[in-house]
Enzyme design. Structure first.
Site, mmCIF file in Angstrom:
data_model
loop_
_atom_site.group_PDB
_atom_site.id
_atom_site.type_symbol
_atom_site.label_atom_id
_atom_site.label_comp_id
_atom_site.label_asym_id
_atom_site.label_seq_id
_atom_site.Cartn_x
_atom_site.Cartn_y
_atom_site.Cartn_z
ATOM 1 N N GLU A 90 27.399 2.637 -6.899
ATOM 2 C CA GLU A 90 26.845 4.068 -6.645
ATOM 3 C C GLU A 90 27.478 4.788 -5.451
ATOM 4 O O GLU A 90 27.020 5.549 -4.537
ATOM 5 C CB GLU A 90 25.304 3.490 -6.019
ATOM 6 C CG GLU A 90 24.600 2.617 -7.162
ATOM 7 C CD GLU A 90 23.283 2.585 -6.412
ATOM 8 O OE1 GLU A 90 22.990 2.649 -5.086
ATOM 9 O OE2 GLU A 90 22.359 1.910 -7.244
ATOM 10 N N GLU A 206 22.293 -2.625 -15.729
ATOM 11 C CA GLU A 206 20.813 -2.662 -15.004
ATOM 12 C C GLU A 206 19.835 -2.266 -15.657
ATOM 13 O O GLU A 206 19.022 -1.642 -15.020
ATOM 14 C CB GLU A 206 20.987 -2.140 -13.686
ATOM 15 C CG GLU A 206 22.200 -2.973 -12.838
ATOM 16 C CD GLU A 206 22.112 -2.385 -11.307
ATOM 17 O OE1 GLU A 206 21.205 -1.805 -11.122
ATOM 18 O OE2 GLU A 206 23.420 -2.477 -10.825
HETATM 19 C C1 XIL Z 1 17.783 -4.437 -6.100
HETATM 20 C C2 XIL Z 1 17.334 -5.993 -6.551
HETATM 21 O O1 XIL Z 1 16.740 -5.954 -7.714
HETATM 22 C C3 XIL Z 1 16.151 -6.030 -5.314
HETATM 23 O O2 XIL Z 1 15.950 -7.669 -5.498
HETATM 24 C C4 XIL Z 1 16.931 -5.825 -3.997
HETATM 25 O O3 XIL Z 1 15.899 -6.213 -3.199
HETATM 26 C C5 XIL Z 1 17.474 -4.528 -3.867
HETATM 27 O O4 XIL Z 1 18.325 -4.346 -4.881
HETATM 28 N N1 XIL Z 1 20.790 -0.689 -8.219
HETATM 29 C C6 XIL Z 1 21.462 -1.709 -7.803
HETATM 30 C C7 XIL Z 1 21.051 -3.070 -7.573
HETATM 31 O O5 XIL Z 1 22.810 -1.601 -8.149
HETATM 32 O O6 XIL Z 1 21.673 -3.664 -6.640
HETATM 33 C C8 XIL Z 1 19.522 -2.956 -7.095
HETATM 34 O O7 XIL Z 1 18.884 -4.213 -6.995
HETATM 35 C C9 XIL Z 1 18.758 -2.183 -8.043
HETATM 36 C C10 XIL Z 1 19.408 -0.720 -8.189
#
Ligand code: XIL
Length: 297
Positions: A90, A206
């Site tokens: 990001e 994701e």
């Molecule tokens: C999220 C996790 O799923 C949670 O458990 C944690 O508390 C916060 O982060 N984009 C990303 C991930 O790159 O690292 C994030 O994951 C969700 C959004």
């Protein structure tokens, strides 16, 4: 392929500035290998999940050393076991209006944009076999903000390739969310072609679907969510450079969206392919259909 949602982030690995705690990451790495799954690392550089000591300790003088030490140690620890690493996560957020769409972060403040180059070079040196990924959010839909993200991401990837930085793939998070506009197949197709044209692989890293503002009725909601999976994946999988699709979680029982994108009616969110009892939902079938129809790679 298994990817820990938290175990390899700084706040878990780096409870103090001088130590590394691999307990949780190693447990997951072992689980993956015992179950014949590939293992994937998330993430080496992110503006979030930094430990409390970090802002008190890091400054313009020592940030590069801290970054290199972290990457060398962590990537080195899993070298030979990692399919791929999200080296940066990001790092572009065009809406802040900074040059090249860079996201404000301590790394940017201390080191300028070249922290990205440094991170990839350090990761490649520590594990020459892992696929090194530039992971990004908000690239899929069609709001003006998302269009800007695609432009700035391509620009940054082009700069990195021109500078021979070892970036191997773009990770497209694909947290599909109607707040980002709607899906435009033609524009997304061209974006993937542009990325592939730079010689990069693409991973959907994701995938999930936010049902925060969808109707409460579960039948309607599940149908809409399934449709969003199918619409997106059917186009994504057309491109042969797309080498993997990972969802962020499997069952609605365990999903970050139940806290991050909770519903106003307090109903449980239903963003994933399996329901809270691990039964397949329409989304599962939708994903399976797109896999069946995808050209072979
Ligand atoms: C999220 C996790 O799923 C949670 O458990 C944690 O508390 C916060 O982060 N984009 C990303 C991930 O790159 O690292 C994030 O994951 C969700 C959004």
């Amino acid at each position: 392929m298994l990817v820990p949602e938290g175990s390899l982030k700084w706040d878990i690995l780096r409870t103090t500035s001088s130590t590394f705690n691999f307990t949780s990451g190693d447990w997951q790495a072992n689980f993956a290998s015992q179950n014949n799954m590939l293992f994937r690392g998330h993430t080496l550089v992110w503006h979030e999940a930094l430990p409390a000591w970090f802002p008190q300790t890091a400054n313009g003088q020592n940030a590069e050393r801290i970054l290199r030490e972290h990457i060398t140690t962590v990537v080195g620890h899993y070298a030979g076991k990692m399919h791929s690493w999200d080296v940066v996560n990001e790092v572009i957020a065009s809406w802040y209006g900074l040059p090249n769409g860079m996201r404000p972060s301590p790394w940017l403040t201390f080191l300028g944009e070249s922290y990205i180059d440094t991170a990839f070079r350090a990761a490649a040196a520590a594990d020459p076999d892992a696929l090194l990924v530039f992971n990004m959010n908000h690239l899929e839909y069609n709001s003006q903000g998302v269009k800007n993200m695609r432009v700035d991401t391509l620009k940054c990837l082009r700069r990195l390739k021109d500078a021979n930085v070892p970036v191997h793939a773009l990770g497209i998070q694909a947290h599909l969310d109607p707040n980002d506009g709607s899906f435009n197949a033609g524009e997304f197709r061209i974006f993937l072609q542009d990325v592939a044209g730079l010689g990069l692989k693409i991973m959907i890293t994701e995938l999930d679907v936010t049902d925060q503002s969808l109707p409460g009725d579960i039948t309607v909601r599940d149908l809409t969510v399934a449709g969003m999976y199918e619409e997106f994946l059917s186009v994504a999988l057309e491109n042969p450079n797309v080498i993997a699709v990972l969802t962020w979680g499997l069952s609605d029982k365990y999903t970050w969206l139940s806290t991050y994108k909770a519903r106003k009616d307090n109903a449980a969110v239903r963003p994933l392919p399996l329901d809270e009892n691990f039964n397949r939902k329409l989304a599962w079938n939708a994903i399976a259909r797109t896999f069946d129809k995808a050209p072979r790679r």
